[in-house]
Design an enzyme around this catalytic site. Structure first.
Site, PDB file in Angstrom:
ATOM      1  N   ARG A   1       0.915  -1.181  -0.046  1.00 17.04           N
ATOM      2  CA  ARG A   1       0.096   0.099   0.092  1.00 17.04           C
ATOM      3  C   ARG A   1       0.768   1.219  -0.074  1.00 17.04           C
ATOM      4  NH1 ARG A   1      -3.675  -2.714  -1.705  1.00 17.04           N
ATOM      5  NH2 ARG A   1      -5.620  -3.205  -0.636  1.00 17.04           N
TER       6      ARG A   1
ATOM      7  N   HIS B   1      -0.761   0.147  -9.613  1.00 16.51           N
ATOM      8  CA  HIS B   1      -1.454  -0.696  -8.981  1.00 16.51           C
ATOM      9  C   HIS B   1      -2.137  -1.897  -9.502  1.00 16.51           C
ATOM     10  CE1 HIS B   1      -3.834  -1.012  -4.905  1.00 16.51           C
ATOM     11  NE2 HIS B   1      -3.760  -2.064  -5.232  1.00 16.51           N
TER      12      HIS B   1
END
Ligand code: NDP
Ligand code: OXD
Length: 314
Positions: free
Chosen positions: A229, A277
């Site tokens: 993250r 991502h």
């Protein structure tokens, strides 16, 4: 089996049509509603399948029986302080998601170890230079987070001959993988790590863990790969460590602000590889079945699979 209530599909990025098709192929009676319109009759919703729901929206569903995260991580759900704590939260644990992450990690570990960006620079300059590349057995890879994803990547890296270690809350006993556990063993773990891979969940304990102090404990010239993250990384600390040569290069798949703003210095940094991502993406073809199976379990009064421990946050 007719479910006790409708399923709310709630994601600003995922294809609701694909998910609806896969869910209804497995459970035709399932009433799938898509947010934001699907929030119109909140008392009819029993299930929610979500990615980054707006804070407060889940708390408005009085009959909510279970929430399914569209990803392995659940920080995007429990960041909402009004999340109804009595409602079970299920995350994605799926072989295809694990395989995708392992591919990503192996690709980038190999890319850095094999000096691929140096060879690409030489090619651009039409220079034939046989740079030295260490043997895999002389490269120490350290994985922050030896969970479902970290452990699979660790095993595959072991197969290439790397010296592999992992850091987790609890001690692991995996052949060939050196296990470091808890805050007191973070420093020795970092000191023996040439390529650091972050696969931790984002929790209050792990937020900002990729910071100046961490970088300073790595051997000089170490590499950082963050596929977990954006909140794990202090971007300004990474930029400073890259400028100082403490960190040689980084691969980043996740960012504090996504999409990464075009003004970010990371985009054009010569030592940073950016991906949007995509390290591993939940595949509705496989994960819809896990959702439906859990709905059936819940309605039959059986235990759910892959439930998140809300008290520890992952
Ligand atoms: P798991 O819950 O299976 O594993 C988490 C690991 O982190 C465990 O080994 C756990 O230790 C360890 N851990 C958690 N907190 C701490 C802490 N405070 N100190 C030390 N170790 C800690 O998660 P997954 O492997 O399934 O996923 C990891 C993360 O990867 C997700 O949360 C998500 O953020 C990210 N992800 C990113 C994707 C992408 O495309 N970029 C795709 C999928 C996931 P223990 O084993 O002792 O509990
Ligand atoms: C996940 C993700 O958590 O896609 O699965 O980031």
């Amino acid at each position: 089996m007719t479910p006790a209530g409708a399923l709310l599909f709630y994601s600003p990025i995922d294809r609701h049509d694909l998910w609806t098709d896969h869910l209804k192929a497995l459970l035709p009676q399932l009433d799938v509603r898509v947010a934001p319109e699907g929030l119109a009759r909140p008392d009819e919703i029993a299930y929610a399948l979500v990615w980054k729901p707006s804070p407060g929206d889940l708390a408005r569903l009085p009959r909510l029986a279970c929430v399914f995260s569209l990803g392995a991580g659940v920080d995007h759900v429990i960041a909402d302080p009004s999340y109804p704590k009595s409602v079970p939260l299920v995350r994605v644990v799926d072989p295809s998601l694990t395989a995708g992450m392992t591919e990503y990690v192996v690709l980038h570990v190999l890319m850095h170890h094999r000096r691929q960006s140096d060879f690409a620079d030489l090619q651009r300059m039409r220079k034939w230079r046989q740079l030295s590349v260490p043997a895999a057995r002389d490269v120490r890879v350290g994985i922050l987070g030896l969970g479902v994803l970290g452990l699979d990547a660790a095993r595959r890296l072991l197969g290439f001959g790397y010296q592999v270690s992992g850091w987790s809350q609890s001690r692991k006993h995996q052949p060939g993988i050196e296990s470091f556990a808890g805050a007191s063993e973070l420093a020795p773990f970092l000191q023996r790590t040439d390529i650091l891979v972050c696969l931790l969940p984002l929790t209050p304990e792990t937020r900002g863990i990729l910071n100046a102090r961490t970088f300073a404990q790595l051997p000089r010239g170490a590499v950082v790969i963050n596929a977990a993250r954006g909140g794990h990384l202090v971007e300004s600390d990474l930029l400073a460590a890259l400028d100082a040569g403490q960190i040689k290069a980084a691969t980043l798949d996740v960012f504090a602000c996504e999409p990464l703003p075009s003004s970010s210095p990371l985009w054009a940094h010569p030592k940073v590889t950016v991906t949007p991502h995509v390290a591993s993406i939940t595949d509705p073809r496989f994960v819809a079945r896990a959702v439906v199976d859990n709905i059936k379990r819940l309605e039959a009064g059986e235990a759910l699979e892959n439930v998140v421990d809300l008290s520890r946050g992952y």
